[in-house]
Design an enzyme around this catalytic site. Structure first.
Site: not given
Length: 165
Positions: A76, A103
């Site tokens: 996925e 991040h």
């Protein structure tokens, strides 16, 4: 926030529960399928549609994120990452969920429905949604390099092996 969600048969029960959870939390949830259990369904189109809608919304200035599920979450995530502008992160704990946003400014989260309880998945998704991107220069620079490579096949000032050796 608008949340685009997709799965395959392995994550259908998670998806149904999470759609209710996210709606109850005030999010607008858009389900990209499947809508019924089919043990032979294929996740790529569902996940690609969720990622495309997430990127399209963000491009238009709509606050949106995507959530995709499957047995492991790996396929996925790969499917979602085929969409230009999608930054899908496979998460397996609270730290990876938060760091994906902080991040990497990930806009899609992928979770293995056979790897986690629904309670764990809820905690990962809630953490992912709540965590802002840090906008630290090093993270902005790295994301820009990935986007440049995705568009041009190169990164200015960086060596990319041609693979012709």
């Amino acid at each position: 926030m608008r949340i685009h969600i997709a799965t395959d048969h392995a994550g259908l029960e998670f998806s149904e529960f999470l759609q209710r959870h996210l709606a109850d939390a005030g999010h607008e949830v858009i389900d990209h399928g499947p809508t019924a259990y089919d043990p032979l369904d294929d996740y790529p189109s569902f996940c690609i549609n969720a990622a495309r809608a997430t990127v399209a919304d963000q491009t238009r200035g709509v606050e949106a994120l995507g959530v995709v599920f499957g047995g492991s979450g790996n396929g996925e995530q790969i499917a979602a990452n085929k969409v230009r502008g999608a930054r899908a992160a496979l998460v397996w704990n609270l730290s990876t969920a938060r760091l994906a946003r902080e991040h990497n400014d990930a806009n899609v989260i992928s979770i293995g429905a056979r790897q986690h309880t629904v309670e764990e998945a809820v905690s990962f998704i809630d953490a992912f949604i709540a965590e802002p991107f840090s906008h630290d220069e090093r993270h902005v620079r790295r994301i820009a390099q990935l986007a440049e490579y995705e568009t041009t096949g190169a990164i200015s000032g960086k060596y990319i092996d041609s693979g012709d050796e």
